[in-house]
Design a protein around this motif. Structure first.
Motif, short mmCIF file in Angstrom:
data_model
loop_
_atom_site.label_atom_id
_atom_site.label_comp_id
_atom_site.label_asym_id
_atom_site.label_seq_id
_atom_site.Cartn_x
_atom_site.Cartn_y
_atom_site.Cartn_z
N GLN A 466 0.45 -0.82 -0.12
CA GLN A 466 0.17 0.08 -0.26
C GLN A 466 0.54 1.08 -0.01
O GLN A 466 2.17 1.11 -0.60
CB GLN A 466 -0.92 0.03 1.48
N GLY A 467 0.36 2.29 0.70
CA GLY A 467 2.01 3.50 0.93
C GLY A 467 1.60 4.16 2.09
O GLY A 467 0.41 3.60 2.98
N SER A 468 2.22 4.93 2.26
CA SER A 468 1.97 5.90 3.60
C SER A 468 1.42 7.49 3.54
O SER A 468 2.55 8.20 3.36
CB SER A 468 3.22 5.89 4.60
N GLY A 469 0.67 7.52 3.27
CA GLY A 469 0.01 9.08 2.94
C GLY A 469 0.38 9.09 1.15
O GLY A 469 1.18 8.65 0.81
N ILE A 470 -0.07 10.45 0.91
CA ILE A 470 0.28 11.05 -0.44
C ILE A 470 1.62 11.99 -0.58
O ILE A 470 1.30 13.25 0.06
CB ILE A 470 -0.97 11.97 -1.49
N PRO A 471 2.83 11.28 -1.43
CA PRO A 471 4.02 12.01 -0.69
C PRO A 471 3.99 13.44 -1.80
O PRO A 471 3.71 13.98 -2.49
CB PRO A 471 5.18 11.51 -1.37
N LEU A 472 4.06 14.93 -0.87
CA LEU A 472 4.41 15.52 -1.32
C LEU A 472 2.95 16.74 -2.14
O LEU A 472 2.69 17.84 -2.65
CB LEU A 472 5.20 16.34 -2.55
N ILE A 473 1.78 15.74 -1.37
CA ILE A 473 1.13 16.86 -1.15
C ILE A 473 -0.18 16.42 0.23
O ILE A 473 -0.62 17.67 0.39
CB ILE A 473 -0.64 15.74 -2.36
N ASP A 474 0.06 15.35 0.47
CA ASP A 474 -0.50 15.17 2.22
C ASP A 474 0.33 16.14 2.77
O ASP A 474 1.03 16.15 3.21
CB ASP A 474 -0.70 13.90 3.08
N MET A 475 -0.21 17.11 3.96
CA MET A 475 0.17 17.96 5.10
C MET A 475 -0.95 17.42 6.22
O MET A 475 -1.39 17.67 6.21
CB MET A 475 0.64 18.58 5.14
N GLY A 476 0.40 16.77 7.20
CA GLY A 476 -0.05 17.06 8.39
C GLY A 476 0.65 18.29 9.52
O GLY A 476 1.79 18.19 9.71
N SER A 477 -0.26 18.34 11.08
CA SER A 477 0.17 19.19 11.73
C SER A 477 0.13 19.08 13.02
O SER A 477 -0.30 18.64 13.31
CB SER A 477 0.29 20.70 10.89
#
Lengths: 770, 150
Positions: A466-477
């Motif tokens: 699978q993946g771990s988030g969408i790179p360079l698009i998903d942001m968490g803070s």
């Protein structure tokens, strides 16, 4: 590590067990206006007239909303980041209704009963149109599901509504045809996957009020509070600053609550009337009028050389997005991008096709998100190829599958709706997953099957990523602050929906600050109070939001050390901190004394750190799934005796909760593999519209789940973690299909795999022999 | 019309419509731990105890509860806390929407059959669906809770 990788009970488990107010409807205002939607009885129709005069005259009816009340601002319900990779093809209400259950109008009144009475009085005259119900005939059908001109894509996703196309995609590496032609062994097979319903136990629920600052405050059972706020603002033209979205505890999502459902109507009614309002979907509405998993047709060709090396994969895929294009392109692409790299040693690979509109309930995000569809097809096809080559399917996988430190060109080419991001597999323990799983299921003792007389027992397996988030698009803070008495508040935009993110994120903060979980008070997802986070989707929370929490906690620790250095009159790097006390030579101060001093002394100040994280890559978790099935020889009735999952998700921040994610996903995947099926009548009406006609697994269906994690440490993850929310759902369909083959020599290529299908196929083969 | 229910050991009078279900009456009167799930007795999240037996309140006319004892999780807080500890220790909490109804059913099983074996536990709780956990952790928690009570 003292907290991370330990079995910590959920931070909110006791309060929830004891029935404390926690879920969206628990916070509805007592006198809320009730909003009920009159839904289309037709699969496709144009509204000619609406006669609502007598309904409007009823005592207790506040208003009746039709398409005439809304400006035509096309949007997508998908609940994704901006600009969305889904077409803007939906209006709050429209003069066309595109599936049985689509919104015709909304009745707003003081009670359910009044609204029901009003709906009975309303007369709607429709021009009934011919619907498009067969997704294989949708492309270039004479009927257009979206004939209107004021809909659009945000960027090129292959959107072409004049051909009933919500999206399309094409990629090719190498020359697939040429490589296939040169292969000693080739197979071409067609697979079908069905629509699956989420069946989270809490129905879609939302309520609103205007607060004393004259702002619109929504409680919503959502996975994406920040996206909801933005989409409401854009579609209803309410200033973003006037909207607050609070996500309380969510009673299950699985992707089904990524999208906008009742939020638009509830927001509008309260904004216009100034009165509190609410909407709780009936179970029928959850089934009929939210969304499902995308059904797909997958035509797969594989080619291998004489040594058993896979040389080419060709995948032509058609996906059915139903009446609206929510997640049309991205689910489609994940069917390739999170499946094809499993076999990274090929010379050529192609993945292409269309996502079409039909007049069915829309499809959207659902745990697995395309990967389960792609996995079923590819992992079934691999076993078919092995049978043709007379090669052991596990040996074949060991030879051809992704290994640690390797990569696949697909990562750079296929992202989610856009180009992807190149990456090496810094952690990939697939080999260990396969060998350990093989041991746990006693593969060598059973494969292909054991004949027990009336019964036959067989094994089947599949691998997945699978993946771990969408790179360079998903942001968490995350923001974290120190309080007097030495405890912390952790504010995150990350969305706890039952997957345990509040607990896992608290553990990460506690580990960094060397404290215990009870000293970290977490508050998640309130657009006024917590920093931004894209929400709970794409297996992103532990990896993306977890990295943000790690950074924020580390920054706070550094701030604390700086203040202690001032008190100690030393360099901050010379101070030792054990979570309870700071030490420098013979000086020491407890965290409690320090926090009280900094709160109440002359030099008082609030220590608070905020940090965010955007993944530069999306390290995939991997797993191997093995199933042992017992079949009744006469009836083909199946019993899953054991499902073995061996998972590489990096460090398990909380091994118990990680196991819960895998166990729960395996059971959902088994439901899809064996009996769950969204069914329509020939007129497009949903037949499986309640929980009597749409069965989910019960506890009697589950005999044994054996779930293990291999040792793995992903450098880019918080304390070495990757994701674990979705990976578990991917393998059951192919593993079950392969077990059926290993029992009877029969290949079932459409889901769900029922006893009826097995028997029919058996009889078909027997008749051919005669 | 008025009905009298002894709810969590307190006598209460509720004004109800003849067609109203107990679930709606309870939620309207702030017993929000009783939850709406499926609308047709399939999922179990609306479970309450009627004279100590688990029943789905979504399909029980409020009138039928007239004169009976109803228990919601608010009425078994100590026991729910205990069950909650077992769930926590097994990692059996996920979305939790079904948990109060689970506590009631487990408590009722304890009253009825404290020595229930594995199959009996599963059969007793089969009407309490869970879409999150895959049931295994819940089963372990319930088994250990029952084992430690006897």
């Amino acid at each position: 590590m003292k907290v991370v990788n330990h079995r910590t009970p959920s931070v909110d488990g006791l309060g929830i067990m004891k029935g404390r107010k926690a879920y969206t409807d628990d916070f509805a205002e007592k006198d809320s206006l009730i909003i009920k939607v009159l839904r289309s009885p037709h699969a496709f129709a144009k509204i000619k007239t609406i006669d609502d005069e007598s309904a409007k005259a009823l005592d207790g009816i506040e208003m009746i909303l039709t398409y005439k009340d809304f400006k035509r601002n096309a949007f997508t319900r998908a609940g994704q980041g901006y600009p969305e990779p889904s077409p803007h093809d939906k209006f709050v209400l429209d003069e066309y209704v595109r599936y049985v259950g689509d919104e015709v109008l909304a009745v707003v009144g003081t009670s359910d009963d009044i609204c029901q009475k009003a709906m009975d009085l309303i007369k709607v005259e429709y021009e009934v149109l011919e619907p498009v119900l067969d997704f294989e005939k949708a492309l270039d059908h004479k009927v257009l599901v979206h004939p209107e001109d004021d809909i659009h894509e945000m960027f090129d996703i292959g959107f072409d509504p004049k051909r009933n196309k919500a999206a399309s995609y094409h990629m090719e590496i190498g020359d697939v045809k040429k490589v296939l032609d040169s292969c000693k062994y080739t197979i071409s097979e067609t697979f079908y996957t069905q629509a699956q319903a989420h069946v989270m136990l809490e129905p879609h629920t939302v309520n609103a009020r205007i607060d004393y600052q004259e702002r619109l405050v929504l409680y919503s059972s959502t996975q994406t509070p920040f996206h909801i706020r933005r989409i409401i603002s854009q579609a209803l033209e309410i200033p973003l600053s006037k909207i607050r979205v609070i996500k309380p505890r969510v009673g299950g999502g699985f992707g089904g609550k990524q999208a906008i459902h009742g939020e638009m109507l509830v927001a509008y009614v309260t904004y216009i009337t100034g009165k509190a309002s609410k909407m709780v979907y009936t179970r029928k509405e959850v089934f009929e009028s939210s969304y499902t998993r995308h059904p797909m047709k997958l035509e797969i060709s594989l080619g291998a050389d004489e040594k058993g090396m896979l040389k080419a994969i060709d995948a032509h895929v058609l996906s059915d997005t139903g009446a609206y294009g929510e997640h049309a392109l991205t689910v489609y692409m994940v069917a390739g991008s999170k499946v094809l790299p499993l076999y990274n040693k090929v010379d050529a690979v192609r993945f292409y096709g269309d996502v079409v509109y039909t007049n069915h309930t829309p499809a959207g995000a659902y745990r697995g998100y395309g990967a389960i569809q792609g996995n079923f097809a590819l992992e079934s096809a691999v076993d078919i190829l092995c049978k043709k080559m007379k090669m052991d399917p596990i040996k074949f996988r060991e030879l051809n599958m992704m290994k640690e430190k390797e990569t696949s060109p697909i990562f750079a080419i296929m992202g989610e709706g856009t180009e992807g991001t190149a990456m090496n597999m810094e952690t990939c323990k697939l080999e260990e997953c396969v060998s350990r799983g093989k041991e746990l299921i006693h593969w060598d003792d059973i494969y292909p099957h054991i004949d027990d007389g009336d019964k036959i027992r067989s094994v089947g397996m599949a691998i997945a990523m699978q993946g771990s988030g969408i790179p360079l698009i998903d942001m968490g803070s995350a923001s974290i602050k120190l309080n007097d008495d030495g405890f912390y508040n952790l504010m995150v935009g990350a969305t706890e929906i039952g997957q345990g993110s509040d607990t896992v994120l608290s553990q990460i903060a506690a580990e960094v600050l060397k404290t215990s979980v009870d000293k970290v008070i977490i508050y998640s997802s309130d657009t006024d109070l917590t920093p931004f986070d894209v929400g709970a989707y794409a297996s992103s929370t532990t990896f993306v939001s977890g990295n943000a929490v790690y950074r924020a906690a580390d920054e706070l620790k550094s701030m604390m050390l700086k203040e202690v250095a001032r008190i100690f009159e030393c360099d901050k790097d010379d101070i030792d901190f054990d979570g309870e006390r700071f030490y420098y030579k013979d000086k020491k101060i407890s965290l409690i004394d320090f926090s009280n001093e900094i709160t109440y002394s002359e030099a008082q100040k609030q220590l608070q750190a905020t940090s965010s994280y955007v993944g530069p890559k999306s390290p995939p978790p991997f797993m191997a799934g093995f199933v042992e099935v017992e079949f009744d020889k006469e009836t083909a009735e199946m019993k899953v005796l054991n499902y073995v999952s061996v998972v590489d998700c990096g460090t398990t921040i909380n091994p118990m909760l990680a196991k819960g994610q895998v166990d729960g996903a395996i059971v959902q995947g088994l439901g899809m593999a064996m009996f769950e099926d969204v069914k329509y009548s020939k007129n497009g009406k949903l037949i499986s519209g309640d929980m009597l006609n749409y069965k989910i697994p019960t506890r009697l269906d589950i005999k044994k789940l054996t779930t293990e994690f291999v040792d793995s440490y992903e450098e880019s993850g918080p304390f070495g973690a990757k994701s674990v929310g979705e990976i578990g759902i991917d393998t059951p369909p192919a593993a079950i299909a392969n077990a059926v083959e290993n029992a009877f020599g029969i290949r079932i290529k459409s889901l769900p795999i029922t006893a009826e299908k097995i028997l029919n196929k058996k009889w078909e083969i027997e008749n051919e022999k005669k | 019309m008025k009905i009298k229910i002894t709810i969590n050991e307190k006598d209460k009078i509720f004004e109800v419509e003849p067609s109203e279900y107990l679930l709606d009456v309870l939620r309207r009167n702030n017993y929000t731990s009783v939850r709406r799930g499926c609308d047709n007795t399939s999922c179990g999240v609306c479970t309450v105890l009627l004279d100590d037996k688990p029943v789905p309140s979504c399909s029980l006319l409020a009138l039928k509860a007239n004169g009976h004892r109803i228990t919601t999780v608010e009425g078994i807080q100590e026991e729910a806390h205990k069950i909650g500890l077992y769930f926590g220790n097994e990692g059996a909490d996920q979305c939790g929407y079904c948990n109060p109804s689970m506590a009631l059913t487990v408590y009722s099983l304890k009253l009825e059959n404290p020595k229930a074996n594995e199959q009996e536990i599963k059969e007793y709780l089969v009407g309490n669906l869970c879409r999150c956990t895959g049931y295994v952790a819940q089963h372990e928690a319930i088994k250990k809770y029952l084992g430690d009570q006897s």
